[in-house]
Design a protein around this motif. Sequence first.
Motif, PDB file in Angstrom:
ATOM      1  N   MET A   1      32.700  47.755  17.110  1.00  0.00           N
ATOM      2  CA  MET A   1      33.816  47.862  18.242  1.00  0.00           C
ATOM      3  C   MET A   1      32.504  48.169  19.700  1.00  0.00           C
ATOM      4  N   ALA A   2      32.036  48.489  19.401  1.00  0.00           N
ATOM      5  CA  ALA A   2      30.900  49.476  20.743  1.00  0.00           C
ATOM      6  C   ALA A   2      30.499  48.242  21.701  1.00  0.00           C
ATOM      7  N   LEU A   3      30.687  49.069  22.918  1.00  0.00           N
ATOM      8  CA  LEU A   3      29.461  48.161  23.847  1.00  0.00           C
ATOM      9  C   LEU A   3      28.479  47.909  24.337  1.00  0.00           C
ATOM     10  N   ASN A   4      27.980  47.229  24.882  1.00  0.00           N
ATOM     11  CA  ASN A   4      26.474  47.091  25.047  1.00  0.00           C
ATOM     12  C   ASN A   4      26.003  47.954  25.306  1.00  0.00           C
ATOM     13  N   ASP A   5      24.988  48.412  25.823  1.00  0.00           N
ATOM     14  CA  ASP A   5      24.411  49.347  26.485  1.00  0.00           C
ATOM     15  C   ASP A   5      24.019  48.568  28.403  1.00  0.00           C
ATOM     16  N   SER A   6      24.164  48.059  28.991  1.00  0.00           N
ATOM     17  CA  SER A   6      24.551  47.733  29.889  1.00  0.00           C
ATOM     18  C   SER A   6      24.794  48.168  30.704  1.00  0.00           C
ATOM     19  N   PRO A   7      24.766  49.163  32.357  1.00  0.00           N
ATOM     20  CA  PRO A   7      25.093  50.352  32.760  1.00  0.00           C
ATOM     21  C   PRO A   7      25.959  49.744  33.359  1.00  0.00           C
ATOM     22  N   THR A   8      26.381  48.648  33.747  1.00  0.00           N
ATOM     23  CA  THR A   8      28.102  47.497  34.371  1.00  0.00           C
ATOM     24  C   THR A   8      29.313  47.883  33.818  1.00  0.00           C
ATOM     25  N   LYS A   9      29.736  48.416  35.141  1.00  0.00           N
ATOM     26  CA  LYS A   9      31.224  48.321  34.599  1.00  0.00           C
ATOM     27  C   LYS A   9      31.557  47.461  33.668  1.00  0.00           C
ATOM     28  N   HIS A  10      32.711  47.636  32.246  1.00  0.00           N
ATOM     29  CA  HIS A  10      33.589  46.304  31.943  1.00  0.00           C
ATOM     30  C   HIS A  10      34.736  45.858  33.478  1.00  0.00           C
ATOM     31  N   LEU A  11      35.582  46.792  33.347  1.00  0.00           N
ATOM     32  CA  LEU A  11      36.404  47.022  34.014  1.00  0.00           C
ATOM     33  C   LEU A  11      36.713  47.897  35.764  1.00  0.00           C
ATOM     34  N   VAL A  12      36.690  47.740  36.743  1.00  0.00           N
ATOM     35  CA  VAL A  12      36.717  48.418  37.826  1.00  0.00           C
ATOM     36  C   VAL A  12      38.176  47.796  38.723  1.00  0.00           C
ATOM     37  N   THR A  13      38.748  47.906  38.768  1.00  0.00           N
ATOM     38  CA  THR A  13      39.844  47.897  39.479  1.00  0.00           C
ATOM     39  C   THR A  13      40.251  48.587  41.511  1.00  0.00           C
ATOM     40  N   LEU A  14      40.953  47.266  41.952  1.00  0.00           N
ATOM     41  CA  LEU A  14      40.354  48.062  43.497  1.00  0.00           C
ATOM     42  C   LEU A  14      42.018  48.038  44.234  1.00  0.00           C
ATOM     43  N   GLY A  15      42.657  48.950  42.845  1.00  0.00           N
ATOM     44  CA  GLY A  15      43.884  49.427  43.711  1.00  0.00           C
ATOM     45  C   GLY A  15      43.832  51.337  44.280  1.00  0.00           C
ATOM     46  N   MET A  16      44.832  51.397  44.487  1.00  0.00           N
ATOM     47  CA  MET A  16      44.819  52.767  45.621  1.00  0.00           C
ATOM     48  C   MET A  16      44.965  53.696  44.474  1.00  0.00           C
ATOM     49  N   PHE A  17      44.600  55.025  44.903  1.00  0.00           N
ATOM     50  CA  PHE A  17      45.233  56.658  43.665  1.00  0.00           C
ATOM     51  C   PHE A  17      45.920  56.885  44.740  1.00  0.00           C
ATOM     52  N   ILE A  18      47.056  56.963  44.371  1.00  0.00           N
ATOM     53  CA  ILE A  18      47.901  57.784  45.345  1.00  0.00           C
ATOM     54  C   ILE A  18      48.792  59.307  44.614  1.00  0.00           C
ATOM     55  N   ILE A  19      48.893  60.139  45.112  1.00  0.00           N
ATOM     56  CA  ILE A  19      49.904  61.356  45.190  1.00  0.00           C
ATOM     57  C   ILE A  19      51.764  60.208  45.127  1.00  0.00           C
ATOM     58  N   ASP A  20      52.470  60.574  44.461  1.00  0.00           N
ATOM     59  CA  ASP A  20      53.374  60.593  44.188  1.00  0.00           C
ATOM     60  C   ASP A  20      54.168  61.812  44.042  1.00  0.00           C
TER      61      ASP A  20
END
Length: 344
Positions: A1-20
Amino acid sequence: MALNDSPTKHLVTLGMFIIDTFEFRNDDGELSGKTIAEQIGGGGTYCAIGARVWLPPDRVGMIVDRGHDFPIATQEALDKYGSEIWHFRDDSDRVTTKAVNIYRGDYRGFQYLTPRIRITPVDLEGTPLARPTQLHFICSPKRAAVILQEVREISEWTPITIYEPIPFRCVPEELPALRAILSEIVILSPNAEEAHSLLSLPGPPTKSSVEHAAQMFLDMGVGKNGSGSVIIRSGAMGAYVLSRDRPSGMWIDAYWREAETENVRDVTGAGNSFLGGLSAGLHFAKGDVYEASLYASVSASYTVEQNGLPRVDRGSTNREIWNGDRPEDRLKILRDRHALRHPA
């Protein structure tokens, strides 16, 4: 189940980090329970952790805008999930984004306490998060159009787009703007109430009405320039998945069933983590959105078990465990359950 060796991220989110902060009030608006302060939040954060349940930290990414008041305890908590996930933008002249969640019976209110700092695809360029395989965003349809325009302007990048309409923009007036972008959306995923509101369908949602809503969105053109899917997250009913690749949709169970509601403590972030798990599942299931949704349901199951993010530890065999058990075990349980309902 390993991902390939590419340095590219699989997922990036544009959602914000918030302290709730979470406030619990009675019908008169007075505080009726313990206030929970300085809890890690934000839809993007929950999405990233939903994917992290399955993926190593160097394959998940998110920008965190870190102000001068960033709590040490918050930093330590984030690092436990893997420091490679977080790309920090530091600014000593501002505070970290904060918000308050107000619960009054079945009503939930949300209010920013500080200015929002939007994250766009251009912000990813020149960072380790640039040009991921999949891109997740939570915003209004009009804002989504701006994001998609930026994606088109970045050469040699055609990410799988996972779009989550922001709740307070899920109103009928936003439907024309949504229709205008659907051909560029690979996965559209509102929850049931949001879908009904956008489409002016009467509530409360039922399985039949959710299926109808999903078909309406698909007919409007979700992913019509290629493969496309609609996933309507429907709480205890599960999630309904409808794809152009198959003639009929499928209901994916919520991991915690109605008889097991004692395990559901707080649903905040469950939909976001579902989509993070879906993203990871799309890798392991080789693009099968129905199979990927099983991974998504497991990710959401960890989020609802407590206030805030789930806990990750190393087990006796040095394998990761989440909230005390292994995601693979929950995935098998969910697969077996579905196999009984959908025999080959």
